[in-house]
Motif scaffolding. Structure first.
Motif, mmCIF file in Angstrom:
data_model
loop_
_atom_site.group_PDB
_atom_site.id
_atom_site.type_symbol
_atom_site.label_atom_id
_atom_site.label_comp_id
_atom_site.label_asym_id
_atom_site.label_seq_id
_atom_site.Cartn_x
_atom_site.Cartn_y
_atom_site.Cartn_z
ATOM 1 N N LYS A 227 0.836 -1.210 0.000
ATOM 2 C CA LYS A 227 0.000 0.000 0.000
ATOM 3 C C LYS A 227 0.862 1.248 0.000
ATOM 4 O O LYS A 227 0.558 2.229 -0.696
ATOM 5 C CB LYS A 227 -0.935 0.000 1.221
ATOM 6 C CG LYS A 227 -1.911 1.159 1.252
ATOM 7 C CD LYS A 227 -2.873 1.074 2.436
ATOM 8 C CE LYS A 227 -2.216 1.499 3.718
ATOM 9 N NZ LYS A 227 -3.197 1.611 4.838
ATOM 10 N N HIS B 183 -4.810 16.203 0.011
ATOM 11 C CA HIS B 183 -4.444 15.719 1.347
ATOM 12 C C HIS B 183 -3.009 16.154 1.647
ATOM 13 O O HIS B 183 -2.071 15.346 1.578
ATOM 14 C CB HIS B 183 -4.538 14.191 1.413
ATOM 15 C CG HIS B 183 -5.896 13.645 1.116
ATOM 16 N ND1 HIS B 183 -6.947 13.755 1.993
ATOM 17 C CD2 HIS B 183 -6.372 12.987 0.016
ATOM 18 C CE1 HIS B 183 -8.024 13.178 1.465
ATOM 19 N NE2 HIS B 183 -7.701 12.719 0.278
ATOM 20 N N TRP C 4 -0.617 14.023 3.774
ATOM 21 C CA TRP C 4 -0.049 12.774 3.252
ATOM 22 C C TRP C 4 1.371 12.969 2.743
ATOM 23 O O TRP C 4 2.105 11.993 2.562
ATOM 24 C CB TRP C 4 -0.936 12.215 2.132
ATOM 25 C CG TRP C 4 -2.246 11.696 2.632
ATOM 26 C CD1 TRP C 4 -2.743 11.773 3.896
ATOM 27 C CD2 TRP C 4 -3.243 11.019 1.866
ATOM 28 N NE1 TRP C 4 -3.986 11.200 3.974
ATOM 29 C CE2 TRP C 4 -4.324 10.727 2.734
ATOM 30 C CE3 TRP C 4 -3.344 10.657 0.522
ATOM 31 C CZ2 TRP C 4 -5.465 10.054 2.296
ATOM 32 C CZ3 TRP C 4 -4.486 9.991 0.091
ATOM 33 C CH2 TRP C 4 -5.534 9.705 0.965
ATOM 34 N N SER D 175 -2.078 2.356 9.092
ATOM 35 C CA SER D 175 -3.371 1.741 8.760
ATOM 36 C C SER D 175 -4.289 2.727 8.041
ATOM 37 O O SER D 175 -5.196 2.317 7.316
ATOM 38 C CB SER D 175 -4.046 1.219 10.027
ATOM 39 O OG SER D 175 -4.231 2.270 10.959
ATOM 40 N N ARG D 176 -4.031 3.998 8.246
ATOM 41 C CA ARG D 176 -4.790 5.036 7.542
ATOM 42 C C ARG D 176 -3.818 5.968 6.835
ATOM 43 O O ARG D 176 -2.773 6.271 7.392
ATOM 44 C CB ARG D 176 -5.666 5.820 8.526
ATOM 45 C CG ARG D 176 -6.657 4.926 9.251
ATOM 46 C CD ARG D 176 -7.517 5.715 10.200
ATOM 47 N NE ARG D 176 -8.380 4.819 10.973
ATOM 48 C CZ ARG D 176 -9.279 5.239 11.853
ATOM 49 N NH1 ARG D 176 -9.443 6.540 12.059
ATOM 50 N NH2 ARG D 176 -10.009 4.383 12.522
ATOM 51 N N PRO D 177 -4.124 6.405 5.635
ATOM 52 C CA PRO D 177 -5.358 6.180 4.877
ATOM 53 C C PRO D 177 -5.549 4.723 4.497
ATOM 54 O O PRO D 177 -4.589 3.952 4.411
ATOM 55 C CB PRO D 177 -5.163 7.053 3.633
ATOM 56 C CG PRO D 177 -3.685 7.150 3.469
ATOM 57 C CD PRO D 177 -3.136 7.194 4.858
ATOM 58 N N SER D 178 -6.793 4.375 4.247
ATOM 59 C CA SER D 178 -7.139 3.007 3.875
ATOM 60 C C SER D 178 -6.663 2.707 2.455
ATOM 61 O O SER D 178 -6.306 3.614 1.689
ATOM 62 C CB SER D 178 -8.656 2.817 3.954
ATOM 63 O OG SER D 178 -9.291 3.576 2.932
ATOM 64 N N GLU E 27 -8.724 4.552 -0.013
ATOM 65 C CA GLU E 27 -8.354 5.961 -0.118
ATOM 66 C C GLU E 27 -7.065 6.135 -0.930
ATOM 67 O O GLU E 27 -6.943 7.085 -1.705
ATOM 68 C CB GLU E 27 -8.181 6.555 1.280
ATOM 69 C CG GLU E 27 -9.496 6.732 2.026
ATOM 70 C CD GLU E 27 -9.293 7.186 3.461
ATOM 71 O OE1 GLU E 27 -9.934 8.179 3.864
ATOM 72 O OE2 GLU E 27 -8.469 6.562 4.165
#
Length: 417
Positions: A48, A73, A76, A100-103, A106
């Motif tokens: 990811k 964003h 990020w 774990s976030r962003p998913s 996303e």
């Protein structure tokens, strides 16, 4: 260049952009969101994160050139910057698996939005500097395609059930013996190495320069699993005289007894297709520089220098077992002459990763891409079964620290004449 020529070039670049970006997602087919969050060691990154970072690269270095661009964003930027200190701070590399976030959804939406914005810029027309950034971004993405594969292989290997990345991958087992190893004389005297002329290259591939080669010979193919198994069975991992000092310390500290992913029976190994029987004729892979160097000593040979390797490879056709849509396991060598100079496994060289005479990094933040890593690393050449086919060339210089062993890395022997 006419307007029609410019339009054709822009369309070609836009097509490559979509194709390469789509391949990255294609390599993730079959992976769950949970798979894509795992970081199995500090040197690896979650799938990811690879998807997000390669997208951030285009946003930061291409879209960010426009003063009116506003990131959707902005926070990020901190999460997905890798090592570009001059553009801001970044999340610690060993903790990427905690994001774990962003998913995943996303991140995929982020990819689509940035791709649409880049496509619009390409359609409108970019200046020469903008086109160069897109090209660098695509080459960067192809590097991460290989890293995505090697990192997910390590993550799944760490799982106690050793699940396969792709169970449909063919077994590497073969009844065909490897071509017998023999030595081919290399060029002697002053030669030129390094990139020149048309086509993309990273800054560390140049400038082209002269260097002196002593009389030498290269093995016609990489070392095989069967040949390396003989080294293991002969006590190679227990004989300190074969190892560099730091290598022997690493063997003792890490408890190495055979290549990474080999099972203790020495007859099977974990790969992208799961645990399979070793193909004795295929190139041995997942070796560190320390292991490659120790084997060469045991065999009464040495590793080639990168200049020796490039001088030989430059005369060979650029074909081999490289990444198309899915990675195929390393295969046994067949044919005559110098074999498998490209593909199957990266080949460790005896050359430290340092700059060429007259080296100049790219200007600005992109100058951090290669030059600042010219320290305590060793050069590998030739690409692997996980290297995108259009990404490799004779002058390409890969580099890793001596203890790294999760890449598709093997060795070719060399001797002085």
């Amino acid at each position: 260049m006419s307007l029609s020529d410019l339009a054709v070039r822009a369309a070609s670049l836009a097509q490559r952009f979509q194709r390469i970006r789509s391949r990255t997602l294609g390599l993730c087919v079959g992976l769950s969101a949970e798979d894509m969050m795992v970081q199995s060691m500090p040197d690896a990154s979650p799938a990811k994160w690879h998807l997000a970072h390669t997208t951030w690269f285009f946003e930061q270095f291409l879209l960010g050139r426009d003063p009116v661009w506003r990131p959707r964003h902005p926070e990020w930027h901190y999460l997905f910057n890798s090592y570009y200190q001059t553009v801001g701070p970044m999340h610690a590399r060993p903790r990427r698996g905690l994001l774990s976030r962003p998913s995943l959804d996303e991140v995929l939406d982020y990819r689509r939005r940035i791709e649409d914005a880049v496509a619009a810029r390409l359609h409108a027309g970019l200046d020469e500097a903008g086109e160069a950034i897109v090209e660098l971004g695509l080459q960067h993405e192809q590097q991460h395609q290989e890293l995505l594969l090697t990192d997910i292989q390590h993550a799944l290997w760490c799982h106690p059930l050793h699940p396969a990345y792709d169970e449909a991958l063919p077994s590497a087992q073969t009844s065909t013996p490897a071509t017998g190893m023999r030595y081919v004389d290399g060029r002697e005297g002053i030669v030129e190495i390094g990139h020149s002329g048309d086509g993309f290259c990273f800054d560390n591939e140049g400038p082209r320069h002269r260097t002196l080669l002593q009389a030498h010979a290269l093995a016609n193919r990489p070392v095989t699993n069967e040949e390396f198994r003989l080294f293991v069975q002969d006590g190679g991992y227990r004989e300190s005289s074969l190892w560099l000092s730091d290598g022997w310390a690493t063997v003792q500290a890490e408890g190495w007894q055979h290549p990474l992913y080999w099972q203790d029976d020495l007859d099977s190994a974990y790969g992208l297709g799961g645990i399979r029987a070793l193909d004795p004729a295929a190139p041995v892979t997942q070796l560190s520089y320390f292991e490659a160097d120790a084997f060469a000593r045991w065999a009464g040979a040495r590793l080639p220098t990168e200049a020796e390797w490039e001088s030989a490879a430059a005369a060979q056709p650029l074909r081999g077992n490289l990444l198309d849509e899915r990675a195929q396991p390393p295969r046994a060598a067949t044919g005559d002459g110098l074999l498998q100079m490209y593909g199957d496994v990266w080949e460790w060289t005896a050359s430290p990763y340092v700059s060429y005479p007259g080296f100049q990094p790219l200007p600005g933040a992109l100058g951090e891409y290669n030059g600042k890593f010219m320290n305590a690393q060793w050069v590998l050449r030739g690409g692997s079964c996980a290297t995108p086919r259009e990404h490799v060339r004779a002058t390409y210089r890969n580099f890793f620290p001596a203890q790294a062993r999760w890449q598709f890395a093997g060795l070719r022997l060399a001797r002085d004449r």
